[in-house]
Design an enzyme around this catalytic site. Structure first.
Site, mmCIF file in Angstrom:
data_model
loop_
_atom_site.group_PDB
_atom_site.id
_atom_site.type_symbol
_atom_site.label_atom_id
_atom_site.label_comp_id
_atom_site.label_asym_id
_atom_site.label_seq_id
_atom_site.Cartn_x
_atom_site.Cartn_y
_atom_site.Cartn_z
ATOM 1 C CG HIS A 32 -1.868 1.116 1.333
ATOM 2 N ND1 HIS A 32 -3.105 1.069 0.739
ATOM 3 C CD2 HIS A 32 -1.757 2.320 1.936
ATOM 4 C CE1 HIS A 32 -3.734 2.219 0.997
ATOM 5 N NE2 HIS A 32 -2.957 2.984 1.722
ATOM 6 C CG ASP A 34 -0.795 5.966 2.100
ATOM 7 O OD1 ASP A 34 -0.246 5.234 2.936
ATOM 8 O OD2 ASP A 34 -1.999 5.891 1.803
ATOM 9 C CG ASP A 174 -5.149 2.936 5.119
ATOM 10 O OD1 ASP A 174 -4.768 3.589 4.145
ATOM 11 O OD2 ASP A 174 -4.439 2.744 6.132
HETATM 12 O O1 5SP Z 1 -2.975 6.454 4.657
HETATM 13 C C1 5SP Z 1 -2.705 6.266 5.803
HETATM 14 C C2 5SP Z 1 -2.731 7.416 6.717
HETATM 15 O O2 5SP Z 1 -3.177 8.538 6.004
HETATM 16 C C3 5SP Z 1 -2.424 4.873 6.256
HETATM 17 O O3 5SP Z 1 -1.914 4.064 5.183
HETATM 18 C C4 5SP Z 1 -1.456 4.828 7.378
HETATM 19 O O4 5SP Z 1 -0.161 4.860 6.904
HETATM 20 C C5 5SP Z 1 -1.695 3.589 8.213
HETATM 21 O O5 5SP Z 1 -0.919 3.675 9.321
HETATM 22 P P1 5SP Z 1 -1.487 3.354 10.799
HETATM 23 O O6 5SP Z 1 -2.721 4.170 11.001
HETATM 24 O O7 5SP Z 1 -1.771 1.879 10.856
HETATM 25 O O8 5SP Z 1 -0.372 3.766 11.685
#
Ligand code: 5SP
Length: 227
Positions: A32, A34, A174
């Site tokens: 995944h 971002d 997520d």
């Molecule tokens: O897109 C996002 C946050 O914006 C997620 O992909 C976070 O990176 C997940 O991380 P955790 O909340 O599990 O720490």
């Protein structure tokens, strides 16, 4: 069977190759990634050249999440990576149907993302068109946030609507996903769990990434057997 996606923005960015090697030894299903533009969210993350380097180091399919304004622009910027899925935010798309069809033409599975504050009603017109729905359980932008419990009601509402309409896009969750927050979803189990800091890269009691992912899978299976 449910899928696990590792959120690479939560990895040790000074040792990405090592982190990818560790993930390769697990049964993680997706990577995944971002993309953040500093406008749709107050953060910047993961550019195309960096992702191209990552792609050379992993066999994991890319699950790209555009946390950006103008997702149309970023689809063009990242499609060369041939990701399995691109999620774009309904809050930011000027013409969701056009972008959904464009992604399909590119051979990329379209996915609609929505923040906790965005009602399910906003994506109803598109449910039959997409392969996936990314239900954010924290506000998009930063790792390490607390799970927003109000999203559980949205998950339940979405599941019910999809069942009523006999539609089957995958539901990805997520944000602060771990064995505890997954237990809150056991009556409406999603299809894909994005693991970030709390369950994989910084949390968990297990030593290896495989042990941490196995712990999550065991919890999912245990909760499923409860229903
Ligand atoms: O897109 C996002 C946050 O914006 C997620 O992909 C976070 O990176 C997940 O991380 P955790 O909340 O599990 O720490």
């Amino acid at each position: 069977m449910e899928k696990i996606a590792a959120s690479i923005m939560c990895a040790d960015m000074l040792n990405v190759q090592t982190e990818l090697e560790r993930l390769e030894k697990t049964d993680c299903d997706l990577l995944h990634l971002d993309v953040m533009d500093g406008v749709f969210v107050d953060n910047l993350a993961l550019g195309p050249e960096w992702m191209a380097s990552v792609k050379k180091q992993t066999s994991l399919p890319f699950d790209i999440h555009l946390a950006t304004e103008m997702p149309e622009k970023y689809v063009e910027m990242f499609r060369f990576l041939k990701p399995e899925t691109i999620s774009f935010h309904i809050e930011a798309a000027a013409n969701p149907i056009l972008l959904i069809h464009r992604l399909k033409n590119y051979g990329i599975k379209p996915s609609l993302a929505l923040n906790p504050a965005t009602p399910i009603e906003d994506i109803l017109p598109y449910l039959a068109e997409v392969d996936q729905i990314l239900l954010m359980t924290v506000p998009t932008g930063f790792a390490g946030q607390a799970f927003r419990k109000e999203t559980l009601e949205k998950l339940c509402e979405l599941k019910n609507i999809l069942a009523q309409r006999n539609l089957h896009p995958l539901i990805e969750v997520d944000g602060n996903i771990n064995t505890q927050t997954i237990s809150w979803m056991k009556e409406v189990m999603p299809d894909i769990f994005v693991l970030g800091t709390s369950a994989l890269f910084q949390g968990g009691d297990a030593n290896s990434y495989q042990e941490r992912i196995r712990t999550v899978r065991q919890a999912v299976n245990a909760y499923k057997s409860d229903f």
